[in-house]
Design a protein around this motif. Structure first.
Motif, PDB file in Angstrom:
ATOM      1  N   GLY A   1     -14.843  -2.643  17.637  1.00  0.00           N
ATOM      2  CA  GLY A   1     -14.841  -1.191  17.687  1.00  0.00           C
ATOM      3  C   GLY A   1     -13.947  -0.532  16.648  1.00  0.00           C
ATOM      4  N   PRO A   2     -13.706   0.787  16.850  1.00  0.00           N
ATOM      5  CA  PRO A   2     -12.901   1.548  15.878  1.00  0.00           C
ATOM      6  C   PRO A   2     -11.418   1.192  15.946  1.00  0.00           C
ATOM      7  CG  PRO A   2     -13.533   2.945  17.717  1.00  0.00           C
ATOM      8  CD  PRO A   2     -14.216   1.618  17.929  1.00  0.00           C
ATOM      9  N   GLN A   3     -10.752   1.393  14.833  1.00  0.00           N
ATOM     10  CA  GLN A   3      -9.313   1.147  14.684  1.00  0.00           C
ATOM     11  C   GLN A   3      -8.910  -0.260  15.130  1.00  0.00           C
ATOM     12  OE1 GLN A   3      -6.946   2.827  12.887  1.00  0.00           O
ATOM     13  NE2 GLN A   3      -8.925   3.578  12.200  1.00  0.00           N
ATOM     14  N   SER A   4      -9.714  -1.225  14.738  1.00  0.00           N
ATOM     15  CA  SER A   4      -9.416  -2.635  14.993  1.00  0.00           C
ATOM     16  C   SER A   4      -8.565  -3.181  13.847  1.00  0.00           C
ATOM     17  CB  SER A   4     -10.712  -3.449  15.070  1.00  0.00           C
ATOM     18  OG  SER A   4     -11.499  -3.021  16.142  1.00  0.00           O
ATOM     19  N   LEU A   5      -7.671  -4.080  14.179  1.00  0.00           N
ATOM     20  CA  LEU A   5      -6.917  -4.782  13.141  1.00  0.00           C
ATOM     21  C   LEU A   5      -7.895  -5.721  12.449  1.00  0.00           C
ATOM     22  CD1 LEU A   5      -4.323  -5.627  11.675  1.00  0.00           C
ATOM     23  CD2 LEU A   5      -3.882  -7.211  13.570  1.00  0.00           C
ATOM     24  N   LEU A   6      -8.171  -5.462  11.180  1.00  0.00           N
ATOM     25  CA  LEU A   6      -9.166  -6.235  10.445  1.00  0.00           C
ATOM     26  C   LEU A   6      -8.562  -7.304   9.552  1.00  0.00           C
ATOM     27  CD1 LEU A   6     -11.480  -3.323   9.215  1.00  0.00           C
ATOM     28  CD2 LEU A   6     -11.799  -4.803  11.225  1.00  0.00           C
ATOM     29  N   TYR A   7      -7.404  -7.010   8.962  1.00  0.00           N
ATOM     30  CA  TYR A   7      -6.884  -7.901   7.924  1.00  0.00           C
ATOM     31  C   TYR A   7      -5.378  -7.743   7.816  1.00  0.00           C
ATOM     32  CZ  TYR A   7      -6.642 -10.161   3.312  1.00  0.00           C
ATOM     33  OH  TYR A   7      -6.353 -11.005   2.273  1.00  0.00           O
ATOM     34  N   ILE A   8      -4.705  -8.853   7.578  1.00  0.00           N
ATOM     35  CA  ILE A   8      -3.271  -8.875   7.281  1.00  0.00           C
ATOM     36  C   ILE A   8      -3.120  -9.541   5.922  1.00  0.00           C
ATOM     37  CG2 ILE A   8      -1.017  -9.830   7.910  1.00  0.00           C
ATOM     38  CD1 ILE A   8      -2.008  -9.701  10.861  1.00  0.00           C
ATOM     39  N   GLY A   9      -2.378  -8.904   5.024  1.00  0.00           N
ATOM     40  CA  GLY A   9      -2.195  -9.458   3.693  1.00  0.00           C
ATOM     41  C   GLY A   9      -0.786  -9.256   3.183  1.00  0.00           C
ATOM     42  N   LYS A  10      -0.561  -9.752   1.970  1.00  0.00           N
ATOM     43  CA  LYS A  10       0.750  -9.609   1.344  1.00  0.00           C
ATOM     44  C   LYS A  10       0.595  -9.039  -0.055  1.00  0.00           C
ATOM     45  CE  LYS A  10       1.155 -14.409  -0.290  1.00  0.00           C
ATOM     46  NZ  LYS A  10      -0.266 -14.649  -0.257  1.00  0.00           N
ATOM     47  N   ALA A  11       1.527  -8.196  -0.416  1.00  0.00           N
ATOM     48  CA  ALA A  11       1.642  -7.677  -1.773  1.00  0.00           C
ATOM     49  C   ALA A  11       2.857  -8.367  -2.362  1.00  0.00           C
ATOM     50  CB  ALA A  11       1.800  -6.163  -1.765  1.00  0.00           C
ATOM     51  N   GLU A  12       2.600  -9.450  -3.073  1.00  0.00           N
ATOM     52  CA  GLU A  12       3.686 -10.284  -3.592  1.00  0.00           C
ATOM     53  C   GLU A  12       3.856 -10.084  -5.097  1.00  0.00           C
ATOM     54  OE1 GLU A  12       4.662 -15.038  -4.102  1.00  0.00           O
ATOM     55  OE2 GLU A  12       3.070 -14.413  -2.762  1.00  0.00           O
ATOM     56  N   HIS A  13       2.787 -10.238  -5.835  1.00  0.00           N
ATOM     57  CA  HIS A  13       2.827 -10.067  -7.295  1.00  0.00           C
ATOM     58  C   HIS A  13       2.281  -8.708  -7.710  1.00  0.00           C
ATOM     59  CE1 HIS A  13       3.973 -14.234  -7.680  1.00  0.00           C
ATOM     60  NE2 HIS A  13       2.935 -14.579  -6.945  1.00  0.00           N
ATOM     61  N   LEU A  14       1.320  -8.221  -6.947  1.00  0.00           N
ATOM     62  CA  LEU A  14       0.759  -6.891  -7.167  1.00  0.00           C
ATOM     63  C   LEU A  14       1.331  -5.956  -6.115  1.00  0.00           C
ATOM     64  CD1 LEU A  14      -2.987  -7.862  -7.737  1.00  0.00           C
ATOM     65  CD2 LEU A  14      -1.257  -7.375  -9.483  1.00  0.00           C
ATOM     66  N   SER A  15       1.454  -4.677  -6.439  1.00  0.00           N
ATOM     67  CA  SER A  15       2.005  -3.709  -5.491  1.00  0.00           C
ATOM     68  C   SER A  15       1.035  -3.470  -4.344  1.00  0.00           C
ATOM     69  CB  SER A  15       2.285  -2.389  -6.208  1.00  0.00           C
ATOM     70  OG  SER A  15       1.061  -1.754  -6.541  1.00  0.00           O
ATOM     71  N   PHE A  16       1.534  -2.783  -3.297  1.00  0.00           N
ATOM     72  CA  PHE A  16       0.669  -2.400  -2.179  1.00  0.00           C
ATOM     73  C   PHE A  16      -0.578  -1.682  -2.692  1.00  0.00           C
ATOM     74  CE2 PHE A  16       4.685  -2.257   0.506  1.00  0.00           C
ATOM     75  CZ  PHE A  16       4.345  -3.355   1.294  1.00  0.00           C
ATOM     76  N   ALA A  17      -0.377  -0.665  -3.529  1.00  0.00           N
ATOM     77  CA  ALA A  17      -1.498   0.132  -4.021  1.00  0.00           C
ATOM     78  C   ALA A  17      -2.500  -0.732  -4.792  1.00  0.00           C
ATOM     79  CB  ALA A  17      -0.987   1.277  -4.896  1.00  0.00           C
ATOM     80  N   GLU A  18      -2.013  -1.649  -5.618  1.00  0.00           N
ATOM     81  CA  GLU A  18      -2.911  -2.521  -6.377  1.00  0.00           C
ATOM     82  C   GLU A  18      -3.697  -3.458  -5.458  1.00  0.00           C
ATOM     83  OE1 GLU A  18      -0.635  -3.060 -10.622  1.00  0.00           O
ATOM     84  OE2 GLU A  18       0.312  -3.926  -8.849  1.00  0.00           O
ATOM     85  N   ARG A  19      -3.034  -4.011  -4.448  1.00  0.00           N
ATOM     86  CA  ARG A  19      -3.735  -4.905  -3.507  1.00  0.00           C
ATOM     87  C   ARG A  19      -4.789  -4.151  -2.709  1.00  0.00           C
ATOM     88  NH1 ARG A  19      -5.385  -8.893  -3.079  1.00  0.00           N
ATOM     89  NH2 ARG A  19      -4.821  -9.633  -1.015  1.00  0.00           N
ATOM     90  N   ILE A  20      -4.450  -2.961  -2.220  1.00  0.00           N
ATOM     91  CA  ILE A  20      -5.421  -2.184  -1.444  1.00  0.00           C
ATOM     92  C   ILE A  20      -6.586  -1.773  -2.335  1.00  0.00           C
ATOM     93  CG2 ILE A  20      -5.765  -0.118  -0.044  1.00  0.00           C
ATOM     94  CD1 ILE A  20      -3.976  -2.439   1.200  1.00  0.00           C
ATOM     95  N   ASN A  21      -6.321  -1.431  -3.590  1.00  0.00           N
ATOM     96  CA  ASN A  21      -7.411  -1.105  -4.522  1.00  0.00           C
ATOM     97  C   ASN A  21      -8.348  -2.289  -4.728  1.00  0.00           C
ATOM     98  OD1 ASN A  21      -6.947   1.607  -4.985  1.00  0.00           O
ATOM     99  ND2 ASN A  21      -5.479   1.211  -6.616  1.00  0.00           N
ATOM    100  N   GLN A  22      -7.818  -3.512  -4.717  1.00  0.00           N
ATOM    101  CA  GLN A  22      -8.680  -4.696  -4.795  1.00  0.00           C
ATOM    102  C   GLN A  22      -9.624  -4.746  -3.595  1.00  0.00           C
ATOM    103  OE1 GLN A  22      -5.895  -7.983  -5.152  1.00  0.00           O
ATOM    104  NE2 GLN A  22      -6.248  -8.098  -7.355  1.00  0.00           N
TER     105      GLN A  22
END
Length: 160
Positions: free
Chosen positions: A43-64
């Motif tokens: 359903g809506p607002q489900s936790l879909l993915y957990i990731g890390k921004a290690e070499h790329l910034s948060f914004a760069e990872r989310i853009n990927q």
């Protein structure tokens, strides 16, 4: 058993995927992130993915993710998590302790929460002993979890 290493994470958000902030403080652009959205089963607002921004910034990872699967999820939101500075060694040259702690924390968080879009670290965790505490806008993450107790996982067979 070894005393578990404490990992405290402060979570901020939620943010729209295209509105992930870029902090002028360089270190605040890296850490763990959670992606929420609509899932066909959960359903809506489900936790879909957990990731890390290690070499790329948060914004760069989310853009990927936006350029791949995330753009089709109209309900998507992102939460950003920063490791507490007292929980890792400050090594300005390569930050190896922070990087390893980030990887281990991501793996344990995925293992405990089993988000449907993650494929690694779902069925086992083989890292060091950790005790993770989540603060702030943690979303659906448990407030605390550790390697001291392993959550029961469903069996693939009917045997008990």
């Amino acid at each position: 058993m070894n005393q578990p290493r404490l990992v405290r994470i402060n979570w901020i958000g939620p943010f729209a995927p295209d509105k992930v902030p870029v902090n002028p403080e360089y270190d605040d652009n890296f850490g763990l992130y959670q992606i929420y959205g609509i899932h066909e089963v959960f359903g809506p607002q489900s936790l879909l993915y957990i990731g890390k921004a290690e070499h790329l910034s948060f914004a760069e990872r989310i853009n990927q993710h936006l350029s791949n699967w995330l753009s089709s999820n109209s309900d998507a939101q992102v939460r950003l998590g920063l490791l507490h500075p007292k929980d890792y060694k400050h090594e300005p040259k390569d930050w190896s302790d922070w990087k390893q702690l980030l990887r281990d924390t991501e793996a344990l968080t995925i293992f405990w929460h089993t988000p449907p879009y993650n494929s690694r670290n779902i069925s086992h965790y083989s890292g060091p002993t950790l005790r993770v505490q989540n603060f702030g806008q943690r979303g659906r993450l448990l407030p605390e979890f550790s390697t001291d107790w392993v959550p029961p996982k469903p069996m693939d067979s009917d045997e008990e």
